[in-house]
Write a protein that holds these residues in place. Structure first.
Motif, PDB file in Angstrom:
ATOM      1  N   GLU A 155       0.982  -1.178   0.078  1.00 26.28           N
ATOM      2  CA  GLU A 155       0.160  -0.197   0.045  1.00 26.28           C
ATOM      3  C   GLU A 155       0.951   1.243   0.347  1.00 26.28           C
ATOM      4  N   ARG A 156       1.705   1.044   0.642  1.00 26.66           N
ATOM      5  CA  ARG A 156       2.246   2.627   0.843  1.00 26.66           C
ATOM      6  C   ARG A 156       3.873   2.693  -0.036  1.00 26.66           C
ATOM      7  N   LYS A 157       4.300   1.750  -0.644  1.00 24.72           N
ATOM      8  CA  LYS A 157       5.585   1.462  -1.422  1.00 24.72           C
ATOM      9  C   LYS A 157       4.945   0.955  -3.276  1.00 24.72           C
ATOM     10  N   GLU A 158       5.015   1.595  -3.948  1.00 19.41           N
ATOM     11  CA  GLU A 158       4.495   0.720  -5.469  1.00 19.41           C
ATOM     12  C   GLU A 158       5.440   0.254  -5.502  1.00 19.41           C
ATOM     13  N   ASN A 159       6.644   0.309  -5.425  1.00 10.77           N
ATOM     14  CA  ASN A 159       7.945  -0.776  -5.600  1.00 10.77           C
ATOM     15  C   ASN A 159       8.573  -1.055  -5.085  1.00 10.77           C
ATOM     16  N   TRP A 160       7.416  -2.109  -4.105  1.00  8.93           N
ATOM     17  CA  TRP A 160       7.078  -3.452  -3.057  1.00  8.93           C
ATOM     18  C   TRP A 160       8.502  -3.962  -3.109  1.00  8.93           C
ATOM     19  N   ARG A 161       8.473  -4.186  -4.570  1.00 12.45           N
ATOM     20  CA  ARG A 161       9.857  -5.698  -4.788  1.00 12.45           C
ATOM     21  C   ARG A 161      11.102  -6.037  -4.000  1.00 12.45           C
ATOM     22  N   GLU A 162      11.230  -3.605  -4.604  1.00 11.89           N
ATOM     23  CA  GLU A 162      12.316  -3.693  -3.912  1.00 11.89           C
ATOM     24  C   GLU A 162      12.166  -3.068  -2.908  1.00 11.89           C
ATOM     25  N   GLN A 163      12.094  -3.512  -1.987  1.00 18.23           N
ATOM     26  CA  GLN A 163      12.714  -2.606  -0.523  1.00 18.23           C
ATOM     27  C   GLN A 163      12.925  -3.778   0.181  1.00 18.23           C
TER      28      GLN A 163
END
Ligand code: CP
Length: 318
Positions: A155-163
């Motif tokens: 929800e907070r990070k469009e690029n969640w796979r890159e976190q």
């Protein structure tokens, strides 16, 4: 692809596509609810028969138990609840396995179970002829928690796979961390651990993750920092020096400065104020703890509705 009638013991029980449809429906439910509509208005047909979700909680719980219950009620389904060990026949010496089989014999449409994850209970659950949902099993896994945690990051990070997701504290005894690791690895998300030596995870699954002993360094590396509770109830003979633990690993208002402005703070709950976290972090805009709880309700509504065969308008049905 259909999740109808399926059990969910671990993340690996569902394909990437199936996990994707769980997240998608949970987001749809949340969006609808926040617009002021009931989530069952999204159902393709009204529920035609009483649908009963059995809930057996053999370990304490606040978030998981109440969010399953709220999810079920918001969808217009019903619960059959066994959670108070003292007022059940467990207090007369009935075994856990007999108790679970007895509830299952009342033929609920599915059964949500939190247990200590012992092998007898696990074998019993795997043999029952109805869908089972794991609501936390001993130190082993807590897959719905992992789903809601990732939903919160998504929800907070469009690029969640890159976190870069960091687990701080008692990783060794954490079922939450195990299920999160399984889920995050599926999507190639980077994982790190910052723990005292005696609480580092030992299983091969954790090989290759980033290891930190220094909290400042670890928090600076992370973009999503998940603080875990010290699970003394599982420690057996291990004696932790809690003053040392707090000095080195507690995340408090001051130490939040070690996270970048864009990073997230998560905690599956519960936490002990002053030990793993301090209450002041709850006011920090990077803190997602209450969002995790809210998302838990929608993830569990999505899961239960899928398992109970409820179809939602506009979804394709394979
Ligand atoms: N996160 C979690 O499982 O919390 P509860 O023990 O309160 O359910």
């Amino acid at each position: 692809m259909s999740l109808t009638g399926r059990s969910f013991f671990r993340i690996g029980d569902f394909s990437d596509e199936e996990l994707g449809s769980l997240f998608q429906r949970a987001c749809q439910f949340k969006e609808t609810y926040l617009k002021g509509h009931q989530i069952n208005h999204l159902f393709a047909q009204p529920i035609s028969k009483p649908t009963i979700v059995g809930m057996v909680f053999l370990e304490p719980s606040t978030r998981t138990r109440l969010s399953f219950e709220t999810a079920v009620k918001r969808m217009g389904l019903q619960t059959l609840f066994l959670g108070d060990v003292a007022s059940s026949s467990l207090s007369k010496g009935e075994s856990l396995v007999d108790t679970i089989e007895t509830v299952a014999a009342m033929l609920p449409d599915c059964l949500v179970v939190r247990s200590g994850g012992t092998s007898d209970v696990q074998s019993c659950l795997e043999e029952l002829p109805l869908p089972i949902v794991n609501a936390g099993s001993g130190e082993d896994g807590h897959p719905t928690q992992a789903l809601l945690d990732l939903m919160t990051i998504m929800e907070r990070k469009e690029n969640w796979r890159e976190q870069r997701v960091l687990f701080v504290g008692d990783v060794l005894y954490s079922r939450v961390a195990n299920s999160n690791l399984e889920l995050l690895k599926r999507y190639g998300v980077s994982v790190g651990v910052c723990s005292p030596e005696e609480l580092l995870p030992k299983s091969a699954d954790w090989q290759g993750v980033e290891l930190f002993t220094d909290l400042q360094q670890a928090m600076s590396w992370s973009t999503a920092c998940m603080v875990l509770r010290v699970q003394k109830e599982r420690h057996g003979d291990l004696k932790m020096d809690m003053d040392e633990y707090v000095a080195k690993y507690r995340v408090d208002g001051e130490r939040m400065a070690w996270l970048s402005d864009e990073s997230l703070l998560l905690n599956p709950g519960p936490f002990v104020d002053g030990v793993e976290l301090t209450n002041d972090v709850l006011k920090d805009p990077r803190c997602c703890i209450r969002d995790q709880v809210t998302n838990g309700m929608f993830i569990r509504a999505s899961l239960i509705s899928h398992i109970c065969g409820i179809q939602v308008k506009g979804e394709s049905h394979g």
